[in-house]
Motif scaffolding. Structure first.
Motif: not given
Length: 79
Positions: A60-79
């Motif tokens: 979650x955000x608490x763990x992510x921040x405690x590790x000095x990281x940030x979450x990002x949402x990514x997309x990729x092509x499937x075709x």
């Protein structure tokens, strides 16, 4: 680490959930008191923390921040 190409400086490498769990395990190992102490210090449930380490849940955000990281949402092509 993942085989996704690095973008930008080395600190900007993309990480997957396994990478984050490994970083979390290392952070816990560096603190006296183990998982319980780490969870208490960062105000997260020790059960949730264990689920993240076992890859049953995503950090979650608490763990992510405690590790000095940030979450990002990514997309990729499937075709």
């Amino acid at each position: 680490m993942t085989d996704v190409p690095n973008i930008g400086p080395p600190r900007r490498r993309w990480l997957n959930a396994d990478d984050v769990a490994a970083i979390l395990a290392e952070a816990i190992g560096q603190q006296w008191g183990g998982q319980s102490a780490w969870a208490r210090k960062h105000e997260v449930s020790k059960h949730f923390l264990n689920d993240v380490l076992k890859r049953r849940r995503l950090p979650d955000d608490k763990i992510t921040r405690a590790l000095g990281l940030e979450k990002a949402l990514l997309w990729r092509r499937t075709r």
